[in-house]
Design an enzyme around this catalytic site. Structure first.
Site, short mmCIF file in Angstrom:
data_model
loop_
_atom_site.label_atom_id
_atom_site.label_comp_id
_atom_site.label_asym_id
_atom_site.label_seq_id
_atom_site.Cartn_x
_atom_site.Cartn_y
_atom_site.Cartn_z
N GLU A 15 0.84 -1.22 0.25
CA GLU A 15 -0.18 0.24 0.17
C GLU A 15 1.01 1.38 -0.24
O GLU A 15 1.71 1.45 1.19
CB GLU A 15 -1.21 -0.25 1.38
N LYS A 47 -8.27 -15.39 16.31
CA LYS A 47 -8.30 -14.47 14.30
C LYS A 47 -9.42 -14.62 14.73
O LYS A 47 -10.07 -13.84 13.41
CB LYS A 47 -7.56 -15.69 13.86
N ASP A 70 2.37 -14.34 12.82
CA ASP A 70 0.73 -15.28 12.12
C ASP A 70 0.53 -13.38 11.25
O ASP A 70 -0.25 -12.85 11.94
CB ASP A 70 0.08 -15.85 12.87
N HIS A 88 -2.86 10.95 -1.58
CA HIS A 88 -2.73 9.74 -2.04
C HIS A 88 -3.13 8.95 -3.66
O HIS A 88 -2.72 9.13 -4.50
CB HIS A 88 -4.37 8.78 -1.85
#
Length: 580
Positions: A260, A392, A468, A566
């Site tokens: 990004e 998660k 993770d 951006h």
């Protein structure tokens, strides 16, 4: 001409002479390969393999010819003489004129394309004739070619990745289904070779090319049995550095793996503002990984009896001793229970040293469940994880009680820094934070999402340091607070993150790239002086980086710079995937 291809041939000849006649005979196949990829280069037309024509003489002759031809053309028009009727002198002048134009074009124009290579198709055909089997080298070597293009430095050389006869047999077995793809590592005993064979087989089965997915450059032995199964390559993610982040009096260069645009630059600006303000301070509130199995009884009463037994303080020491046998680092901290009818959910929390600790706590839980069977033989263990952990997944239990490392990080940003570095003002930031991060998130029914983009920074740091990535879900639980202090002149900003799940040993942390990023932060591996200190420090760095990211993004929004930045820095039109 002394072309690049010719240079390659000379180098090959010289190498053969140095090695001796017999050894060079063994290199004949390689010599053919070099010949096959020989490039014809267009030499600078300044030489023409001879002495350059003095430019003064050339221009004198050139303009004399032009003047002579123009005079003759004018006389023919005046005398009504057909233009196609030419004398021998005029013919010689015309031929010389065109030759001069060609020379002029070569001298001034061809230098732009003199480095453009092209393949000698005649030599390719000659090579095919000398190798009837169509292979890149002689048929005696039992080599089967697989098409691949390799770019080396500034030259494009056509080459071939070769598959031996032995590899081809294994590939055919995988394609036909006789050999399972997942068993290649154990059957071959060579992880890299297994990845290569699996990759070629996959391309043949699917009919899709994996060009662009790197195979070379990864230690496949290091991922066997712990990071990834059935590999066919690896994905490249660029790593940027934000910082220095001044946190608790120490400077950290924070690695961030992301695709990004503007993310690293934005976080870096936040780090600059924090640094100019004297740094940030972090506090570790909790440190404990959780696992919650679900067990079932015949009645709710029986499930409640086990709940009371587990939560009885007098029984904790016995249960802790059983739990702690699983690891020299795992230490049971608390047990919390929740009942749903006759089903009991038992949430174990334990310290895990420098490991993230999921496997460690699971082993301890297994030991306790086996111990409980003696007093509760009617207990039916449905699953080692009953989602009350909760791993998660966004969950209120993690938001309230925490999981992994619970950290709060704060900084006071002076008004001057807010104005000059962040390009906004304190009042605007405080108002925006209240209406966006607090009220707006509440209107959306957010769970742990009372922030601008904590997940962005957490994900980037996790990917860079071998964590993770799926645990970004609960690790990104964060509430960002902003308040005007010192009579409204300065800004107090903080992030509270109750469930940062990180480790510095095990899993992806031992891979070369991720290990290098951990080393950059000074938290690589286990801390020998104080177990768990490296993992705790990493959690604080994550929180400090989130603080920087929140500060910068909120400032960009308050100043109306978000869309502009951006559009300027994150809208590349380059098609880097196109093949040249």
């Amino acid at each position: 001409m002394d072309t690049r291809g010719g240079s390659l041939m000379k180098q090959a000849d010289a190498t053969g002479k140095d090695m001796g006649g017999d050894q060079f005979d063994h290199q004949s196949d390689d010599h053919q390969m070099v010949k096959a990829v020989n490039k014809k280069m267009v030499d600078s037309p300044k030489s023409f393999d001879g002495i350059p024509v003095p430019m003064g003489i050339f221009f004198t002759v050139f303009f004399s010819l032009v003047y002579y031809l123009l005079i003759r053309w004018r006389e023919k028009i005046r005398n009504s003489t057909p233009l196609h009727v030419v004398t021998m002198t005029e013919m010689a002048a015309i031929i010389t004129f065109f030759a001069s134009c060609i020379y002029l074009l070569g001298f001034f124009g061809m230098s732009f394309v003199q480095a453009t290579p092209f393949i000698d198709t005649e030599e390719e055909e000659e090579l095919d004739e000398t190798t009837p089997c169509g292979a890149a080298v002689s048929c005696e070597s039992d080599i089967v070619p697989v098409k691949q293009v390799v770019k080396k430095e500034t030259e494009m050389a056509a080459t071939e990745t070769i598959v031996t006869k032995e590899d081809e047999e294994v590939i055919q077995a995988v394609v036909s289904g006789k050999t399972p793809s997942y068993s290649l590592e154990s059957k071959l005993g060579d992880c890299k070779r297994a990845a290569f064979i699996r990759r070629v087989a996959l391309e043949r089965i699917t009919g899709k090319s994996l060009d662009g997915l790197p195979l070379e450059g990864l230690d496949y032995e290091s991922i066997l049995g712990q990071c990834c199964e059935m590999p066919v390559g690896y994905v490249q993610i660029p790593v940027g550095i934000a910082g220095p982040l001044l946190l608790d009096g120490k400077e950290f260069s924070v690695p961030m793996a992301t695709t990004e645009g503007c993310l690293v630059a934005s976080t870096n600006r936040g780090c600059k503002a924090i640094y100019a303000s004297g740094g940030a301070t972090s506090i570790l509130l909790k440190d404990g990984m959780t696992r919650a199995p679900v067990v079932r009884f015949a009645t709710a009463k029986r499930a409640a009896e086990l709940k009371f037994f587990l939560e009885e303080p007098l029984n904790f020491e016995t249960l802790a001793s059983v739990f702690n046998k699983s690891s020299r680092f795992g230490r049971l901290q608390t047990i919390r229970c929740a009942i749903a009818g006759k089903n009991l959910y038992i949430r174990f929390t334990c310290s895990t040293g420098d490991a993230m600790g999921m496997n460690m706590v699971s082993k301890g839980v297994q030991n306790v469940l086996e111990y409980l069977h003696a007093d509760f033989p009617d207990m039916d263990v449905i699953g080692i994880s009953g989602n009350y952990c909760s791993d998660k997944k966004p969950a209120a239990v993690n938001w309230i009680e925490g999981r992994g490392k619970s950290v709060v990080c704060e900084a006071i940003i002076p008004e001057e820094v807010v104005n000059k570095v962040l390009k906004t003002n304190v009042a605007s930031l405080v108002e925006l934070n209240m209406l966006k991060n607090l009220t707006g998130s509440a209107m959306a029914g957010a769970l742990g999402g009372f922030n601008a983009h904590a997940s962005n920074i957490v994900s980037a740091v996790y990917l860079a340091t071998g964590q993770d990535p799926a645990q970004n879900v609960e690790s990104s639980h964060c509430i960002t607070m902003m308040e005007a202090v010192n009579d409204g002149r300065d800004l107090h900003v903080s992030v509270t993150m109750p469930s940062i799940e990180v480790g510095t040993v095990g899993g992806g942390t031992q891979l070369a790239s991720q290990s290098a990023c951990l080393n950059l932060l000074g938290v690589k591996g286990a801390n020998k002086e104080s177990a768990g200190e490296n993992a705790r420090q990493l959690a604080k760095v994550v929180a400090g980086s989130v603080l920087a990211g929140e500060l910068s993004l909120m400032s960009a929004i308050a100043a109306g710079q978000l869309v502009k930045s951006h559009m300027k820095y994150n809208r590349s039109n380059k098609d880097v995937s196109a093949k040249h």
